[in-house]
Design an enzyme around this catalytic site. Structure first.
Site, PDB file in Angstrom:
ATOM      1  N   GLY A   1      46.853  31.075  47.378  1.00  0.00           N
ATOM      2  CA  GLY A   1      47.699  32.055  48.026  1.00  0.00           C
ATOM      3  C   GLY A   1      48.415  32.985  47.065  1.00  0.00           C
TER       4      GLY A   1
ATOM      5  N   LYS B   1      40.340  34.917  31.233  1.00  0.00           N
ATOM      6  CA  LYS B   1      40.501  36.282  30.761  1.00  0.00           C
ATOM      7  C   LYS B   1      41.015  37.128  31.918  1.00  0.00           C
ATOM      8  CE  LYS B   1      39.916  39.882  28.026  1.00  0.00           C
ATOM      9  NZ  LYS B   1      40.756  40.083  26.830  1.00  0.00           N
TER      10      LYS B   1
ATOM     11  N   LEU C   1      41.404  40.713  33.792  1.00  0.00           N
ATOM     12  CA  LEU C   1      40.775  42.018  33.893  1.00  0.00           C
ATOM     13  C   LEU C   1      41.812  43.046  34.338  1.00  0.00           C
ATOM     14  CD1 LEU C   1      37.369  41.128  35.640  1.00  0.00           C
ATOM     15  CD2 LEU C   1      37.901  41.255  33.187  1.00  0.00           C
TER      16      LEU C   1
ATOM     17  N   ARG D   1      39.371  27.694  54.543  1.00  0.00           N
ATOM     18  CA  ARG D   1      40.099  27.882  55.796  1.00  0.00           C
ATOM     19  C   ARG D   1      39.764  29.250  56.366  1.00  0.00           C
ATOM     20  NH1 ARG D   1      43.608  31.635  53.813  1.00  0.00           N
ATOM     21  NH2 ARG D   1      44.359  31.334  51.678  1.00  0.00           N
TER      22      ARG D   1
END
Length: 451
Positions: free
Chosen positions: A163, A200, A202, A290
């Site tokens: 989340g 890493k 981005l 979910r």
């Protein structure tokens, strides 16, 4: 045959699940806190059970109380919606032990994919591309060593997280130790698990996810992709399908990667495989075991009721679709209308609604539990409504969304919403030409403060 389903959630998703159950001839039991005893979902359900006081930790997150309500009411299954207990493998296991079907993947699959490090390891085995980083949790010293090896910026993430919580971006090596301590403490507080892994980071990424359906007979298909790039603090604000501005080959590979990942892990139910995209390459990020908050955009372009499919799969039925039967049409966009004040760093702004008039017109859908007179409680997520529109193309969908936001009337003492900010977001050239990144909404918010 699932003749009675207990809905272990609240708000708009609880009402949305209850509606599909009513259409399927399935009786529903709504559990609720003392705060939500008069909620729309409780009024709509066939039965209701109070499971605790207002704080979620003593009600909607109280697994024992939810299970007891299911047993006493004679529910054959539990639909957890999203959030709360929806991705808790211990709750899923307790349901299995009790003989109550959880409408979601098996507990073992949920445990494997819910732990982000074991999920990464599973996707490596399935052949999905991953960003440079750790497959296993790391202590501070090992994490710092790996960060130096792959190069800054990096992102620290909670192994048990989800989340958008329990993570931190580190751009400067001098900030690493403090960021690791903060993230570890947050992970322990939020999830009861302080393990941290590293990837890493981005800087110019898009966030794209693929919706999959998998039955218990080995069949898996995808329902297309959704772009969730417009987000703030890793919380999604706007979602759309199809993902705009991506090469067809890349999109096809994304979809097939999600199907391959679901097959390799024995996934069952509705799930979402999430990826980061940059420079015409994509990297696996996580699996959500979910129904997603943004599932309505997929429903709008496919005509497929995802909650209905979840229930059918939980009944043990095979998928009633083949991949060639899934034919998305047009473009759908969802904006999350939150009771938050953008002028105060998006602080929650609860209160009593003195006016709540949703927009109408063709191809407009509003998923909400609110109404005039509703008191927005301070105890839960600030989501007030999901505004979803469909258009024959992206320009039409954006125009319809802008009109719908302007038409949506929400007023109340102390109540503030994100509506104006969302309108600014979809009006921004970067969004309109699909050149936005995961940093876009943060930058927009900062620019508003500077003006």
């Amino acid at each position: 045959m699932l003749e009675k389903v207990l809905i272990a959630n609240r708000g708009e998703i609880a009402l949305r699940i209850a509606r599909t159950c009513r259409e399927m001839g399935i009786r529903t039991v709504a559990v609720h806190s003392t705060q939500d005893r008069d909620s729309a979902a409780v009024r709509f359900a066939d039965e209701s059970v109070q499971i605790g006081p207002a704080p979620a930790s003593r009600s909607y997150l109280n697994a024992a109380a939810v299970l007891e309500a299911a047993v006493r009411s004679g529910a054959a299954a539990i639909h957890p919606g999203y959030g709360f207990l929806s991705e808790d493998p211990h709750f899923a296991d307790a349901c299995e032990q009790t003989g109550i079907a959880l409408i979601g993947p098996p507990a073992a699959v949920m445990a494997r994919l819910g732990d982000k490090t074991s999920a990464r390891a599973a996707m490596v085995s399935a052949g999905l591309p991953l960003l440079p980083g750790s497959v296993e949790p790391l202590d501070a010293a090992s994490a710092r060593e790996l960060a130096e090896e792959i190069g800054f910026p990096v992102i620290l993430k909670a192994a048990a997280g989800g989340g958008g919580r329990g993570m931190a971006v580190v751009r400067d090596p001098s900030e690493f130790a403090a960021a690791h301590r903060r993230t570890q403490a947050a992970a322990q507080a939020l999830f009861g698990d302080g393990r941290i892994y590293l990837e890493k980071y981005l800087e110019r990424a898009r966030h794209v996810e693929v919706q999959v359906l998998a039955d218990g007979h080995g069949d898996v298909l995808h329902l297309g992709e959704r772009d969730c790039t417009a987000q703030r603090r890793h919380q999604k604000l706007v979602e759309e399908t199809p993902a705009p501005g991506l090469p067809e080959r890349l999109v096809a590979d994304l979809r097939q990667a999600a199907v391959a990942g679901a097959r390799a892990t024995g996934y069952v139910g509705a799930g979402t495989f999430e990826f980061l995209v940059q420079d015409d390459a994509f990297y696996f990020m996580e699996v959500n075991c979910r129904i997603q908050v943004e599932h309505p955009v997929t429903e709008m372009v496919t005509g497929i009721d995802l909650v209905r499919e979840q229930i059918r799969i939980a009944r043990g039925e095979p998928l009633g679709l083949r991949q060639e039967d899934v034919r998305p049409r047009g473009v759908a966009i969802e904006c999350r209308i939150n009771a938050e004040d953008p002028a105060a760093d998006f602080r929650p702004a609860p209160g009593t609604l003195t006016a709540f008039v949703p927009p109408g017109g063709p191809f407009v859908r509003v998923d909400t539990h609110a109404c005039t007179g509703y008191r927005i409680p301070p105890h839960y997520d600030s989501l007030l409504a999901k505004l979803v529109v469909w258009g024959a193309d992206r320009d039409e969908a954006i125009a319809r969304m802008r009109r719908s936001i302007e038409e949506f009337r929400i007023e109340g003492d102390g109540v503030r919403t994100t509506s104006d900010f969302l309108r600014r977001l979809i009006d921004d050239k970067r969004f309109r030409v699909a050149e936005h990144t995961t940093r876009f909404a943060e930058e927009l918010a900062l620019s508003a403060v500077d003006e």
